[in-house]
Design a protein around this motif. Structure first.
Motif, mmCIF file in Angstrom:
data_model
loop_
_atom_site.group_PDB
_atom_site.id
_atom_site.type_symbol
_atom_site.label_atom_id
_atom_site.label_comp_id
_atom_site.label_asym_id
_atom_site.label_seq_id
_atom_site.Cartn_x
_atom_site.Cartn_y
_atom_site.Cartn_z
ATOM 1 N N LYS A 73 0.867 -1.180 0.000
ATOM 2 C CA LYS A 73 0.000 0.000 0.000
ATOM 3 C C LYS A 73 0.905 1.231 0.000
ATOM 4 C CE LYS A 73 -3.142 2.417 3.182
ATOM 5 N NZ LYS A 73 -3.904 2.271 4.441
ATOM 6 N N GLN A 74 0.573 2.204 -0.850
ATOM 7 C CA GLN A 74 1.404 3.408 -0.903
ATOM 8 C C GLN A 74 0.532 4.658 -0.890
ATOM 9 O OE1 GLN A 74 3.845 3.994 -4.440
ATOM 10 N NE2 GLN A 74 5.397 5.076 -3.248
ATOM 11 N N LYS A 75 0.777 5.507 0.092
ATOM 12 C CA LYS A 75 0.117 6.812 0.147
ATOM 13 C C LYS A 75 1.052 7.838 -0.487
ATOM 14 C CE LYS A 75 -3.442 6.419 3.253
ATOM 15 N NZ LYS A 75 -4.473 7.292 3.706
ATOM 16 N N HIS A 103 -9.511 -8.642 -1.523
ATOM 17 C CA HIS A 103 -10.928 -8.366 -1.324
ATOM 18 C C HIS A 103 -11.082 -7.270 -0.272
ATOM 19 C CE1 HIS A 103 -11.697 -11.831 -3.789
ATOM 20 N NE2 HIS A 103 -11.027 -12.621 -2.953
ATOM 21 N N LEU A 104 -11.940 -6.316 -0.596
ATOM 22 C CA LEU A 104 -12.108 -5.125 0.233
ATOM 23 C C LEU A 104 -13.541 -5.049 0.735
ATOM 24 C CD1 LEU A 104 -10.484 -2.678 -2.362
ATOM 25 C CD2 LEU A 104 -9.304 -3.990 -0.578
ATOM 26 N N HIS A 105 -13.698 -4.751 2.002
ATOM 27 C CA HIS A 105 -15.049 -4.668 2.574
ATOM 28 C C HIS A 105 -15.046 -3.704 3.745
ATOM 29 C CE1 HIS A 105 -18.928 -5.590 4.111
ATOM 30 N NE2 HIS A 105 -18.469 -6.222 5.182
ATOM 31 N N ALA A 106 -16.025 -2.796 3.746
ATOM 32 C CA ALA A 106 -16.187 -1.845 4.853
ATOM 33 C C ALA A 106 -14.929 -1.026 5.077
ATOM 34 C CB ALA A 106 -16.595 -2.578 6.136
ATOM 35 N N LEU A 107 -14.385 -0.481 3.994
ATOM 36 C CA LEU A 107 -13.169 0.319 4.113
ATOM 37 C C LEU A 107 -13.478 1.708 4.673
ATOM 38 C CD1 LEU A 107 -11.000 -0.488 0.984
ATOM 39 C CD2 LEU A 107 -11.211 -1.678 3.149
ATOM 40 N N GLN A 108 -12.419 2.359 5.119
ATOM 41 C CA GLN A 108 -12.504 3.705 5.661
ATOM 42 C C GLN A 108 -11.859 4.687 4.681
ATOM 43 O OE1 GLN A 108 -14.019 4.164 8.753
ATOM 44 N NE2 GLN A 108 -14.508 1.995 8.389
ATOM 45 N N PRO A 109 -12.224 5.956 4.726
ATOM 46 C CA PRO A 109 -11.582 6.933 3.819
ATOM 47 C C PRO A 109 -10.057 6.936 3.910
ATOM 48 C CG PRO A 109 -13.528 7.907 4.811
ATOM 49 C CD PRO A 109 -13.332 6.567 5.488
ATOM 50 N N GLU A 110 -9.512 6.642 5.093
ATOM 51 C CA GLU A 110 -8.043 6.650 5.236
ATOM 52 C C GLU A 110 -7.369 5.476 4.534
ATOM 53 O OE1 GLU A 110 -10.195 6.696 7.796
ATOM 54 O OE2 GLU A 110 -9.648 5.230 9.343
ATOM 55 N N ASP A 111 -8.187 4.533 4.027
ATOM 56 C CA ASP A 111 -7.646 3.423 3.240
ATOM 57 C C ASP A 111 -7.398 3.829 1.796
ATOM 58 O OD1 ASP A 111 -9.877 1.261 5.035
ATOM 59 O OD2 ASP A 111 -7.735 1.601 5.410
ATOM 60 N N SER A 112 -7.806 5.031 1.432
ATOM 61 C CA SER A 112 -7.545 5.513 0.068
ATOM 62 C C SER A 112 -6.042 5.577 -0.157
ATOM 63 C CB SER A 112 -8.159 6.908 -0.118
ATOM 64 O OG SER A 112 -9.557 6.879 0.075
ATOM 65 N N ALA A 113 -5.579 4.960 -1.249
ATOM 66 C CA ALA A 113 -4.144 4.852 -1.512
ATOM 67 C C ALA A 113 -3.942 4.189 -2.865
ATOM 68 C CB ALA A 113 -3.445 4.031 -0.430
ATOM 69 N N THR A 116 -10.027 5.041 -4.087
ATOM 70 C CA THR A 116 -10.591 6.167 -3.330
ATOM 71 C C THR A 116 -11.820 5.662 -2.595
ATOM 72 O OG1 THR A 116 -9.857 7.736 -5.023
ATOM 73 C CG2 THR A 116 -11.510 8.509 -3.460
ATOM 74 N N VAL A 117 -11.839 5.836 -1.282
ATOM 75 C CA VAL A 117 -12.972 5.420 -0.460
ATOM 76 C C VAL A 117 -13.736 6.675 -0.040
ATOM 77 C CG1 VAL A 117 -13.718 4.209 1.610
ATOM 78 C CG2 VAL A 117 -11.648 3.459 0.398
ATOM 79 N N THR A 118 -15.013 6.699 -0.401
ATOM 80 C CA THR A 118 -15.817 7.902 -0.106
ATOM 81 C C THR A 118 -16.806 7.643 1.032
ATOM 82 O OG1 THR A 118 -17.476 7.285 -1.731
ATOM 83 C CG2 THR A 118 -15.650 8.657 -2.493
#
Lengths: 115, 113
Positions: A36-38, A77-87, A113-115
């Motif tokens: 993961k890279q921000k 697999h992604l589920h119930a992500l938070q905006p801070e997971d945007s990367a 991008t997690v909105t």
């Protein structure tokens, strides 16, 4: 173009969505990785698969679930992500897990991008 | 704590000059060090690997040095070109980390024509 293919290139998802990131390589590599890279930060290791078995999980929250269906494919697999997971989520492969002898080959990533 | 430090400020140089990028580390005993290039919005691309018992490696216009006493690696690009403009990441691997590379944040290089 890289020899590691990631799809999709871009993904926008809501916090209640379920989505998957896909990675494919046909170089016969037996180790595969998720990083993961921000922005302006180094890539951070999330998971390592070696010979299709999960060998390293860097204490990643359970809302990220990796899967390695075969030696060429890696999913996240992604589920119930938070905006801070945007990367930028990067997949990589190497000939074997002994990186001292084989470098990482990265895909171009999925911009999430997690909105 | 373990740290990998690369200059956060961009390096600006004139075309044709030699670019020198620095990677310093603390609290590591690296078995190897790698350098990668990363362009905006793309994944890193491997450039060079140097092992703990090696002092210097070359590949075309690229040269890497590794000084385990100073805990430092230098990455040189000779006869630099605008196409060399990118972010350059160093990565260390050690037995403590199962030999998986841990990356520095990278230094941006801008080569002006």
């Amino acid at each position: 173009d890289t020899e590691v293919t990631q799809t999709p290139k871009h993904l926008v998802m809501g916090m209640t969505n379920k989505k998957s990131l896909k990675c494919e390589q046909h170089m016969g590599h037996r180790a595969m990785y998720w990083y993961k890279q921000k922005a302006k930060k180094p890539p951070e290791l999330m998971f390592v698969y070696s010979y299709e078995k999960l060998s390293i999980n860097e204490s990643v929250p359970s809302r990220f679930s990796p899967e390695c269906p075969n030696s060429s494919l890696l999913n996240l697999h992604l589920h119930a992500l938070q905006p801070e997971d945007s990367a930028l989520y990067l997949c990589a492969s190497s000939q074997e897990r002994d990186i001292g002898n084989s470098p990482l080959h990265f895909g171009n990533g999925t911009r999430l991008t997690v909105t | 704590s373990q740290k990998i430090e690369q200059n956060s400020e961009a390096l600006n140089i004139q075309e044709g000059k030699t670019a020198t990028l620095t990677c310093n580390y603390t609290n590591y005993s690296p078995a190897y060090l790698q350098w990668y290039r990363q362009d905006p919005g793309r994944g890193p691309v491997f450039l060079l690997l140097i092992r703990e018992n090696e002092k210097e490696k070359r590949k075309e216009r690229l040269k890497v040095t590794f000084d385990t006493t100073l805990k430092q690696s230098l990455f040189h690009i000779t006869a630099s070109q605008p196409a060399d403009s990118a972010t350059y990441l160093c990565a260390l691997g050690s037995s403590g980390g199962s030999y998986i590379p841990t990356f520095g944040r990278g230094t941006s290089l801008i080569v002006h024509p």
